[in-house]
Design a protein around this motif. Structure first.
Motif, PDB file in Angstrom:
ATOM      1  N   TRP A 431       5.345  10.718 -13.280  1.00 33.78           N
ATOM      2  CA  TRP A 431       6.480   9.821 -13.556  1.00 33.78           C
ATOM      3  C   TRP A 431       6.964   9.166 -12.266  1.00 33.78           C
ATOM      4  O   TRP A 431       7.210   7.952 -12.224  1.00 33.78           O
ATOM      5  N   VAL A 432       7.087   9.954 -11.209  1.00 31.79           N
ATOM      6  CA  VAL A 432       7.521   9.434  -9.910  1.00 31.79           C
ATOM      7  C   VAL A 432       6.558   8.357  -9.416  1.00 31.79           C
ATOM      8  O   VAL A 432       6.973   7.290  -8.954  1.00 31.79           O
ATOM      9  N   ILE A 433       5.256   8.636  -9.517  1.00 32.67           N
ATOM     10  CA  ILE A 433       4.247   7.687  -9.037  1.00 32.67           C
ATOM     11  C   ILE A 433       4.278   6.407  -9.874  1.00 32.67           C
ATOM     12  O   ILE A 433       4.172   5.296  -9.333  1.00 32.67           O
ATOM     13  N   HIS A 434       4.442   6.544 -11.183  1.00 33.03           N
ATOM     14  CA  HIS A 434       4.550   5.359 -12.038  1.00 33.03           C
ATOM     15  C   HIS A 434       5.755   4.503 -11.639  1.00 33.03           C
ATOM     16  O   HIS A 434       5.702   3.272 -11.714  1.00 33.03           O
ATOM     17  N   ASN A 435       6.831   5.156 -11.196  1.00 31.52           N
ATOM     18  CA  ASN A 435       7.997   4.405 -10.718  1.00 31.52           C
ATOM     19  C   ASN A 435       7.656   3.561  -9.492  1.00 31.52           C
ATOM     20  O   ASN A 435       8.219   2.482  -9.286  1.00 31.52           O
ATOM     21  N   SER A 436       6.734   4.061  -8.669  1.00 36.77           N
ATOM     22  CA  SER A 436       6.370   3.317  -7.459  1.00 36.77           C
ATOM     23  C   SER A 436       5.701   1.993  -7.806  1.00 36.77           C
ATOM     24  O   SER A 436       5.774   1.028  -7.037  1.00 36.77           O
ATOM     25  N   LYS A 438       6.281   0.461 -11.003  1.00 35.96           N
ATOM     26  CA  LYS A 438       7.264  -0.273 -11.815  1.00 35.96           C
ATOM     27  C   LYS A 438       8.299  -0.978 -10.955  1.00 35.96           C
ATOM     28  O   LYS A 438       8.736  -2.101 -11.279  1.00 35.96           O
ATOM     29  N   TYR A 439       8.716  -0.356  -9.852  1.00 36.11           N
ATOM     30  CA  TYR A 439       9.788  -0.913  -9.027  1.00 36.11           C
ATOM     31  C   TYR A 439       9.270  -1.464  -7.691  1.00 36.11           C
ATOM     32  O   TYR A 439      10.039  -1.628  -6.743  1.00 36.11           O
ATOM     33  N   SER A 440       7.984  -1.784  -7.650  1.00 32.95           N
ATOM     34  CA  SER A 440       7.401  -2.340  -6.434  1.00 32.95           C
ATOM     35  C   SER A 440       7.738  -3.823  -6.305  1.00 32.95           C
ATOM     36  O   SER A 440       7.895  -4.531  -7.307  1.00 32.95           O
ATOM     37  N   ALA A 445      -0.396  -9.804  -9.170  1.00 28.15           N
ATOM     38  CA  ALA A 445      -1.847  -9.671  -9.047  1.00 28.15           C
ATOM     39  C   ALA A 445      -2.211  -8.458  -8.197  1.00 28.15           C
ATOM     40  O   ALA A 445      -3.091  -7.663  -8.566  1.00 28.15           O
ATOM     41  N   GLY A 446      -1.514  -8.299  -7.062  1.00 29.45           N
ATOM     42  CA  GLY A 446      -1.777  -7.151  -6.196  1.00 29.45           C
ATOM     43  C   GLY A 446      -1.415  -5.847  -6.859  1.00 29.45           C
ATOM     44  O   GLY A 446      -2.122  -4.836  -6.731  1.00 29.45           O
ATOM     45  N   LEU A 447      -0.306  -5.864  -7.599  1.00 29.40           N
ATOM     46  CA  LEU A 447       0.151  -4.648  -8.272  1.00 29.40           C
ATOM     47  C   LEU A 447      -0.821  -4.238  -9.382  1.00 29.40           C
ATOM     48  O   LEU A 447      -1.103  -3.046  -9.567  1.00 29.40           O
ATOM     49  N   LYS A 448      -1.315  -5.222 -10.113  1.00 27.34           N
ATOM     50  CA  LYS A 448      -2.276  -4.944 -11.181  1.00 27.34           C
ATOM     51  C   LYS A 448      -3.544  -4.321 -10.609  1.00 27.34           C
ATOM     52  O   LYS A 448      -4.107  -3.368 -11.173  1.00 27.34           O
ATOM     53  N   LYS A 449      -3.994  -4.838  -9.475  1.00 29.42           N
ATOM     54  CA  LYS A 449      -5.186  -4.307  -8.820  1.00 29.42           C
ATOM     55  C   LYS A 449      -4.947  -2.879  -8.337  1.00 29.42           C
ATOM     56  O   LYS A 449      -5.798  -1.990  -8.515  1.00 29.42           O
ATOM     57  N   ALA A 450      -3.781  -2.646  -7.754  1.00 27.95           N
ATOM     58  CA  ALA A 450      -3.442  -1.309  -7.259  1.00 27.95           C
ATOM     59  C   ALA A 450      -3.323  -0.315  -8.406  1.00 27.95           C
ATOM     60  O   ALA A 450      -3.774   0.837  -8.304  1.00 27.95           O
ATOM     61  N   GLN A 451      -2.723  -0.747  -9.521  1.00 34.90           N
ATOM     62  CA  GLN A 451      -2.573   0.120 -10.687  1.00 34.90           C
ATOM     63  C   GLN A 451      -3.936   0.505 -11.261  1.00 34.90           C
ATOM     64  O   GLN A 451      -4.167   1.670 -11.621  1.00 34.90           O
ATOM     65  N   ARG A 452      -4.840  -0.455 -11.334  1.00 37.21           N
ATOM     66  CA  ARG A 452      -6.177  -0.190 -11.859  1.00 37.21           C
ATOM     67  C   ARG A 452      -6.914   0.826 -10.978  1.00 37.21           C
ATOM     68  O   ARG A 452      -7.572   1.740 -11.475  1.00 37.21           O
ATOM     69  N   LEU A 453      -6.786   0.669  -9.669  1.00 40.49           N
ATOM     70  CA  LEU A 453      -7.421   1.601  -8.746  1.00 40.49           C
ATOM     71  C   LEU A 453      -6.800   2.989  -8.867  1.00 40.49           C
ATOM     72  O   LEU A 453      -7.513   4.007  -8.860  1.00 40.49           O
ATOM     73  N   PHE A 454      -5.465   3.025  -8.974  1.00 40.51           N
ATOM     74  CA  PHE A 454      -4.783   4.311  -9.141  1.00 40.51           C
ATOM     75  C   PHE A 454      -5.262   5.030 -10.402  1.00 40.51           C
ATOM     76  O   PHE A 454      -5.542   6.238 -10.368  1.00 40.51           O
ATOM     77  N   ASP A 455      -5.342   4.314 -11.508  1.00 36.85           N
ATOM     78  CA  ASP A 455      -5.745   4.931 -12.776  1.00 36.85           C
ATOM     79  C   ASP A 455      -7.110   5.600 -12.654  1.00 36.85           C
ATOM     80  O   ASP A 455      -7.324   6.716 -13.159  1.00 36.85           O
TER      81      ASP A 455
END
Length: 466
Positions: A431-436, A438-440, A445-455
């Protein structure tokens, strides 16, 4: 009688379940495999708490080296951590890199003041008590000089045992004074910035939003850069790092120092506002740093309102609530001014009205557990506000703040503290990491790429842990 006892235990189980279900993390998707991995993580935690050589009631920095050898820490070190919300240049570089940098021939040291300086030839420094560091190493020994530098770089026991937070913070600032000058030289800064990216990647991060005090760099030819030239240099370095590390996201938060005059505040705000058009996505917010009690945010309310009205996209992510004082109104002012994240937020529990305000404005707290402990704001992390924020619906992220000075990695040690001191489990950490994300303030585009890599990395982590 047995019926009465049975009824009591039934009510107790219901109440304890309700305690768990009220946590903000309770709605975070959690697969059966993640539940198995969580069981493993909690067993690793039990092994730490059962270890007779480690006590969570002892001073954290005295058990740090033992904690870093535990299987719990090793497991968390393998976990992808999302986006760093709260870090400061230059306090996120590694000690190894710092020491390497001091071997450059343009580094000078004044023992009487405990300050490092960068100079082409020492002109004006040697006559004022400075000596070239490499010359000192030749006169004495590298081991002795390096050891002296490491002592000055570390937050020591004298500082930790300061009688009040103002005294502790003053000693803490002396570390910045000791090292900062050698890092505003552009060639050094470029290497330092890359070192921070490498540190984040090593510790499992997909991006960082780092605070940087704009103070006018010194160029490669040792002439002083303007603030505009400094921002241009940051843009070039970000482009270089984006090409070299395409899977990592980097943003800057322009930062001013509250103890300085209003002209300083205006100059930084102006250059940030200008960058919104010239370099979109380079600097994503504005902040002010310093000892919390030094100057209150109410001195800056009118200016911030005017900048936000005048410049579209003028974003603020303010330090507030890094204090003991519940009469300090900074956290309320920051939330009402539109700061979507608040750095530290130790006073977030000061009243139900403050909690309601944070929830109403959907403010995310940038929590820094080890920093709050070391600087004297929370000497027993069991009483840290974050332990209750998760129950009251206030989102937060976990960060290290100034990990170089604490002698830890940029995030994993603080995540381990959340498990040990706040009884967080894997679902809470997720949950904490997902907040990082959500509130970035990173662009979509950069966030989507980072989220995909994180997953992808999260799946690997769960497979390994379970």
């Amino acid at each position: 009688m047995e019926d009465i006892k049975s009824d009591f235990y039934s009510q107790l189980r219901s109440q304890l379940n309700a305690e768990v279900e009220c946590r903000s993390s309770s709605t975070t998707p959690f697969t059966e495999q993640e539940q198995h991995a969580n069981a493993v993580l909690l067993k690793l935690k039990e092994a730490v708490t059962a270890n007779p050589h480690i006590s969570t009631y002892e001073l954290i920095h005295e058990t740090k080296s033992l904690l870093e050898t535990t299987d719990l820490y090793k497991a968390i070190s393998d976990m992808p951590l999302g986006i760093v919300h709260h870090s400061h240049l230059p306090a996120s570089i590694s000690k190894e890199f710092f020491l390497e940098l001091t071997y450059e021939n343009n580094i000078y040291y004044n023992r009487s003041t405990g300050v490092l300086r960068c100079s082409k030839n020492g002109q004006g420094l040697i006559s004022n008590g400075y000596a070239q560091l490499n010359e000192l190493r030749r006169m004495e020994t590298s081991e002795a000089v390096d050891g002296e530098l490491m002592q000055l770089l570390s937050f020591n026991m004298k500082m930790f045992k300061g009688c009040c937070t103002s005294e502790i913070f003053s000693d803490f600032n002396s570390i910045f004074d000791f090292m900062y000058d050698i890092l505003i030289y552009e060639p050094h800064f470029a290497r330092a910035l890359e070192n921070i990216v490498q540190n984040c990647l090593r510790d499992g991060y997909q991006g960082v939003e780092t605070r940087h005090v704009l103070r006018s760099f010194v160029k490669a030819d040792y002439t002083k850069a303007t603030l505009d030239e400094e921002v241009e240099f940051l843009a070039k370095q970000k482009a270089y790092l984006a090409e070299k590390y395409p899977d990592f996201q980097l943003n800057f938060i322009a930062t001013s120092v509250k103890r300085l005059d209003r002209d300083h505040f205006i100059s930084i705000a102006d250059v940030y506002a200008k960058s919104l058009t010239l370099y979109p996505g380079l600097i994503t917010a504005y902040d002010m740093v310093d000892f919390e009690e030094l100057r209150m945010l109410d001195e800056f309310i009118d200016d911030i309102i005017e900048y936000k009205h005048k410049y579209k996209g003028f974003n603020i992510l303010l330090h507030a609530g890094e204090t003991y004082s519940y009469s300090n109104n900074n956290i309320v002012i920051a939330a009402m001014l539109g700061s979507k994240r608040i750095g530290h937020g130790m006073t977030s529990l000061r009243s139900p009205a403050t909690l309601d305000l944070l929830k109403k404005h959907d403010v995310c707290i940038e929590v820094n557990p080890l920093s709050n402990y070391m600087l004297g704001y929370c000497r027993d992390l069991r009483w840290h506000p974050a332990k209750q924020l998760i129950n009251y619906g206030v989102p937060f992220t976990i960060n290290s703040d100034d990990n170089l000075f604490w002698g830890v990695e940029i995030g994993s040690f603080d995540f381990m503290l959340a498990v040990l001191y706040w009884d967080f489990d894997l679902r809470d950490l997720k949950w904490v990491i997902h907040n990082s994300f959500k509130y970035s303030s990173i662009n979509k585009a950069g966030l989507k790429k980072a989220q995909r890599l994180f997953d992808a990395k999260w799946t690997e982590f769960i497979d390994k842990l379970s």
